[in-house]
Design an enzyme around this catalytic site. Sequence first.
Site, PDB file in Angstrom:
ATOM      1  CG  ASP A 130      60.332  30.919  16.882  1.00  0.00           C
ATOM      2  OD1 ASP A 130      59.766  31.924  17.342  1.00  0.00           O
ATOM      3  OD2 ASP A 130      59.718  29.959  16.377  1.00  0.00           O
ATOM      4  NE  ARG A 183      58.045  35.204  20.640  1.00  0.00           N
ATOM      5  CZ  ARG A 183      58.173  34.335  19.620  1.00  0.00           C
ATOM      6  NH1 ARG A 183      59.047  33.344  19.693  1.00  0.00           N
ATOM      7  NH2 ARG A 183      57.458  34.480  18.536  1.00  0.00           N
TER       8      ARG A 183
HETATM    9  C1  LIG Z   1      54.725  33.001  22.570  1.00  0.00           C
HETATM   10  C2  LIG Z   1      55.862  32.128  23.000  1.00  0.00           C
HETATM   11  C3  LIG Z   1      56.968  32.005  22.191  1.00  0.00           C
HETATM   12  C4  LIG Z   1      58.046  31.221  22.584  1.00  0.00           C
HETATM   13  N1  LIG Z   1      59.176  31.190  21.824  1.00  0.00           N
HETATM   14  C5  LIG Z   1      60.242  30.514  22.247  1.00  0.00           C
HETATM   15  C6  LIG Z   1      61.483  30.564  21.554  1.00  0.00           C
HETATM   16  O1  LIG Z   1      61.636  31.216  20.522  1.00  0.00           O
HETATM   17  N2  LIG Z   1      62.526  29.855  22.060  1.00  0.00           N
HETATM   18  C7  LIG Z   1      62.424  29.120  23.218  1.00  0.00           C
HETATM   19  O2  LIG Z   1      63.416  28.530  23.649  1.00  0.00           O
HETATM   20  N3  LIG Z   1      61.251  29.045  23.875  1.00  0.00           N
HETATM   21  C8  LIG Z   1      60.166  29.719  23.429  1.00  0.00           C
HETATM   22  N4  LIG Z   1      59.013  29.652  24.141  1.00  0.00           N
HETATM   23  C9  LIG Z   1      58.844  28.655  25.234  1.00  0.00           C
HETATM   24  C10 LIG Z   1      59.332  29.196  26.557  1.00  0.00           C
HETATM   25  O3  LIG Z   1      60.728  29.353  26.511  1.00  0.00           O
HETATM   26  C11 LIG Z   1      58.957  28.258  27.711  1.00  0.00           C
HETATM   27  O4  LIG Z   1      59.508  27.008  27.508  1.00  0.00           O
HETATM   28  C12 LIG Z   1      57.477  28.086  27.922  1.00  0.00           C
HETATM   29  O5  LIG Z   1      56.755  29.236  27.635  1.00  0.00           O
HETATM   30  C13 LIG Z   1      57.196  27.709  29.384  1.00  0.00           C
HETATM   31  O6  LIG Z   1      57.626  28.733  30.225  1.00  0.00           O
HETATM   32  P1  LIG Z   1      56.616  29.709  31.030  1.00  0.00           P
HETATM   33  O7  LIG Z   1      57.129  31.085  30.914  1.00  0.00           O
HETATM   34  O8  LIG Z   1      55.247  29.512  30.531  1.00  0.00           O
HETATM   35  O9  LIG Z   1      56.804  29.318  32.546  1.00  0.00           O
HETATM   36  P2  LIG Z   1      56.791  27.917  33.316  1.00  0.00           P
HETATM   37  O10 LIG Z   1      57.402  28.225  34.643  1.00  0.00           O
HETATM   38  O11 LIG Z   1      57.378  26.829  32.508  1.00  0.00           O
HETATM   39  O12 LIG Z   1      55.246  27.626  33.456  1.00  0.00           O
HETATM   40  C14 LIG Z   1      54.388  28.412  34.253  1.00  0.00           C
HETATM   41  C15 LIG Z   1      53.029  27.728  34.306  1.00  0.00           C
HETATM   42  O13 LIG Z   1      52.425  27.799  33.013  1.00  0.00           O
HETATM   43  C16 LIG Z   1      51.773  26.583  32.696  1.00  0.00           C
HETATM   44  N5  LIG Z   1      52.386  26.001  31.500  1.00  0.00           N
HETATM   45  C17 LIG Z   1      53.590  26.306  30.970  1.00  0.00           C
HETATM   46  N6  LIG Z   1      53.808  25.591  29.848  1.00  0.00           N
HETATM   47  C18 LIG Z   1      52.744  24.790  29.697  1.00  0.00           C
HETATM   48  C19 LIG Z   1      52.360  23.824  28.729  1.00  0.00           C
HETATM   49  N7  LIG Z   1      53.142  23.526  27.706  1.00  0.00           N
HETATM   50  N8  LIG Z   1      51.159  23.200  28.864  1.00  0.00           N
HETATM   51  C20 LIG Z   1      50.340  23.514  29.888  1.00  0.00           C
HETATM   52  N9  LIG Z   1      50.640  24.441  30.841  1.00  0.00           N
HETATM   53  C21 LIG Z   1      51.811  25.067  30.754  1.00  0.00           C
HETATM   54  C22 LIG Z   1      51.912  25.665  33.896  1.00  0.00           C
HETATM   55  O14 LIG Z   1      50.782  25.800  34.673  1.00  0.00           O
HETATM   56  C23 LIG Z   1      53.124  26.228  34.615  1.00  0.00           C
HETATM   57  O15 LIG Z   1      53.047  25.996  35.992  1.00  0.00           O
HETATM   58  C24 LIG Z   1      57.956  30.479  23.793  1.00  0.00           C
HETATM   59  C25 LIG Z   1      56.848  30.611  24.612  1.00  0.00           C
HETATM   60  C26 LIG Z   1      55.807  31.429  24.243  1.00  0.00           C
HETATM   61  C27 LIG Z   1      54.651  31.573  25.165  1.00  0.00           C
END
Ligand SMILES: Cc1cc2nc3c(=O)[nH]c(=O)nc-3n(C[C@H](O)[C@H](O)[C@H](O)COP(=O)(O)OP(=O)(O)OC[C@H]3O[C@@H](n4cnc5c(N)ncnc54)[C@H](O)[C@@H]3O)c2cc1C
Length: 306
Positions: A130, A183
Amino acid sequence: MITRTLLLQMAGSRQLEHFARHNRIANAMAQRFIAGETIEQITEPVRQLNKRGFTVSLDFLGESVTSEQEIAGTVDTYLRLLQNIRSNELDANVSIKLTALGMDISPELASRNLQRLLKAAAPEIFVRIDMESSAHTDATLKIFRDIFTADVPLKNTGVVIQSYLRRSAADVEELINLGARVRLCKGAYQENATVAFPTKDEVDANYVRLLRRLMEHGVYPGIATHDKKMIDAAIQIKNELDLSPDKFEFQMLYGVRRELQEQLVSDGYRMRIYTPFGDHWYPYTMRRLAEKPANLKLALTSMVRG
Ligand SMILES: Cc1cc2nc3c(=O)[nH]c(=O)nc-3n(C[C@H](O)[C@H](O)[C@H](O)COP(=O)(O)OP(=O)(O)OC[C@H]3O[C@@H](n4cnc5c(N)ncnc54)[C@H](O)[C@@H]3O)c2cc1C
């Protein structure tokens, strides 16, 4: 007003963590994002996810660990987790934070621990490193690079790139040249505008740019997002490049946008569910709450009552 920034600041507070861990409502809220506390408790939920067509990445919660005893406990848990994946024939890999393996004490310690886990996981279990806050990016990439390109390399590993960081375009090119699995996510930490794009539009535009590079030239990219716009962009790039759906995978977090997860599987795409477990759920849960403004009010009320 409760902002994303405030929640991310709260995510780093040990005092609030103490409050939250003893608060019934906060505990209940965390259960939405956490599959269980022990390896035994998560085996069945993972099996159920597999049955529904999802692969899984298991994350033993913990970060910024500076107690050697706790670090040894984390390594031991991951070793038992690998055994559990094999003995139950789970379709799962693992995700690890290097600060849980001791990177804040010394990068050498984290690197030794990671190598031990990679050897135990090889050949068939993949270990994703991560990405944490930008204070850790250089050290994380260096540890990965050194292991991945050593004289006797360990190749069952890959890293994470965050589209909110300005440096990420250069990092993606380097990882493409190494042939590393990446990723791609947007990034979950509180960052300064000197290192990170401050607006969602810029973060999203960079996500699509990096996604295109990884889908064109990368190795089996993990497209980690719940954002339908990013998913649509990936499908459009896949169509333009005439890629088959087994050349990449979508990844989402346990408990987030379940209908979209199901939809993508039924459309024939690969979907991996990032599934955390353990009792150090506080910072992880706070970052999830920061991503979903609708949950903020409930979260704060429960903290204050705690
Ligand atoms: C498999 C995976 C691994 C990850 N690994 C890392 C990592 O190693 N390091 C790191 O910094 N980040 C990591 N993240 C988190 C990532 O960086 C984002 O903070 C997170 O995924 C929200 O971004 P988004 O792409 O979903 O878009 P956003 O623009 O934040 O969200 C898009 C839409 O998705 C929905 N949504 C998003 N998050 C949520 C939530 N928590 N609860 C409910 N609805 C939600 C909402 O409807 C929102 O409008 C990971 C995420 C995933 C999915």
